[in-house]
Design an enzyme around this catalytic site. Structure first.
Site, PDB file in Angstrom:
ATOM      1  CE  LYS A  32       3.469   1.660  -2.921  1.00 51.38           C
ATOM      2  NZ  LYS A  32       2.347   1.762  -1.984  1.00 51.38           N
TER       3      LYS A  32
ATOM      4  CG  ASP B  90      -0.786   2.688  -3.351  1.00 52.00           C
ATOM      5  OD1 ASP B  90      -1.567   3.634  -3.108  1.00 52.00           O
ATOM      6  OD2 ASP B  90      -0.255   2.006  -2.460  1.00 52.00           O
TER       7      ASP B  90
ATOM      8  CD  GLU C  25      -3.679   0.371  -2.418  1.00 53.43           C
ATOM      9  OE1 GLU C  25      -3.345   0.331  -1.220  1.00 53.43           O
ATOM     10  OE2 GLU C  25      -3.243  -0.425  -3.278  1.00 53.43           O
TER      11      GLU C  25
ATOM     12  CG  ASP D 257      -4.191   1.411   1.790  1.00 52.79           C
ATOM     13  OD1 ASP D 257      -4.488   0.880   2.876  1.00 52.79           O
ATOM     14  OD2 ASP D 257      -3.022   1.492   1.388  1.00 52.79           O
TER      15      ASP D 257
ATOM     16  CE  LYS E  72      -1.600  -1.407   2.882  1.00 51.74           C
ATOM     17  NZ  LYS E  72      -0.953  -0.116   2.572  1.00 51.74           N
TER      18      LYS E  72
END
Length: 372
Positions: free
Chosen positions: A162, A191, A219, A244, A268
């Site tokens: 992250k 991400d 991402e 995403d 997701k």
């Protein structure tokens, strides 16, 4: 096979360490669990965590959507007419994708049990084992390096790191430290959770390329709505870019695919509203030659079991981000998928999701809608 009852339960379980991204910090996994009962003696399960900063849903909104709107419109319908049932689920109210996903999971659990097949086989059965990455939360540089080294020592070979919370130079230092700690063989995915502006993202990714940090993909580097910025980043770096938060629906996916704004799509269930539309997004992406990852929110093994069954069923899903249950202080589910380090084994000896019960000590309250 008719739907007799839909129950909702609030559950909560602490994380053993806080989960930190550019958007939020989570210390406890909360969710609404759905239990669906059909007249064939079949029970299906689903889960929806509140993710305010992504789906806009809270525990209260999820529970209300299911109890007051979705359940009353589904009770009494036959699952043998499943296209009609899914049409009702997805048209009876706008948005509320997590609430829909929880009910969608329970529907597919019941359907695949009725068929006498594990859900991943019912959906396509491409594989029966997966390997998850493990997430390195955004923290101070030294802490992220220590976390990365520990996860590699624990047998994980892919890390999802992250970034995007502070300035670009700090993020670059984070990635340098993580790469050094994880070793050259580790797969590293970044991400940014929408944390960069397009020019910042291009600068940061190019710098990491110049430093030979060997990043597999980045991402959602920019804001979800900024497809022009997403494409700008993709077109000006060599590192692949994954969408995403930009992709909730198949219509979002089509915009990304037709504009060639991303190299990969992260599906997701909480964004797509469940498996029914996730399958359509996956098929659409495959038609454009774009591979998919299946990821998750901070969910228990219940929701991740459903996501794993979907991911395992499809050839075009090539990456998996299913570490959330490993972050929890306890496993609240009886049955479901089985973890062996980074490996996830899908149950073949039981039909549906293979979930039998939720541990009672984590259930906070219950409500139900039935045709009784």
């Amino acid at each position: 096979m008719h739907i007799k009852k839909i129950e909702t339960m609030r559950i909560a379980v602490p994380l053993h360490t806080p989960f930190k991204t550019a958007l939020r910090t989570v210390t406890e996994a909360e969710a609404i669990v759905v239990k669906m009962t059909c007249n064939e003696g079949i029970t299906g399960w689903g889960e929806a965590p509140p993710t305010h900063v992504i789906t806009g849903e809270s525990l209260d909104s999820i529970e209300t959507a299911i109890k007051k709107i979705i359940a009353p419109n589904l009770i009494g319908h036959s699952l043998l007419g499943r296209e009609r049932v899914f049409e009702i689920l997805h048209t009876v109210l706008v948005g509320n994708t997590s609430a829909k996903a929880a009910v969608d999971m329970a529907l597919y659990d019941c359907l695949s049990q009725f068929a006498g097949m594990p859900l991943f086989q019912f959906l396509g059965g491409y594989r029966n084992r997966l390997e998850t990455d493990y997430t390195v939360s955004v923290n101070e540089v030294e802490e992220m390096a220590d976390d990365a080294a520990r996860y590699i020592q624990n047998g994980f070979t892919a890390l999802k790191v992250k970034v995007g919370k502070d300035d670009i130079e700090t993020d670059i230092q984070r990635i340098k430290a993580v790469r050094q700690a994880a070793g050259e063989a580790a797969v590293i995915r970044l991400d940014a959770n929408q944390g960069w502006k397009p020019k910042e993202a291009i600068y940061a990714i190019r710098k990491m390329e110049d430093l030979d940090l060997n990043i597999e993909l980045v991402e959602q580097p920019v804001k979800a709505h900024d497809l022009q910025g997403l494409k700008q980043v993709k077109d000006h770096v060599d590192t692949p870019i994954m969408a995403d938060e930009s992709v909730f629906s198949m219509y979002d996916a089509r915009k990304v695919l037709e504009s060639e704004s991303a190299d990969f799509i992260n599906i997701k269930l909480m964004k797509s509203g469940g498996i029914y539309h996730a399958m359509k997004i996956c098929t659409l992406a495959e038609s454009f030659g774009v591979e998919c990852m299946v990821g998750s929110m901070i969910e228990t093994k219940l929701g991740i079991t459903a996501a794993s069954h979907f991911a395992a069923s499809q050839k075009n899903v090539t990456r998996y981000d299913f570490d959330a249950p490993l972050m929890l202080a306890d496993d609240i589910v009886e049955g479901g998928i089985h973890y062996q380090g980074k490996r996830i084994h899908l149950p073949e000896e039981s039909s549906g999701l293979g979930i039998s019960e939720i541990k009672k000590q984590y259930i906070q309250n219950k409500g139900s809608v039935s045709n009784a």
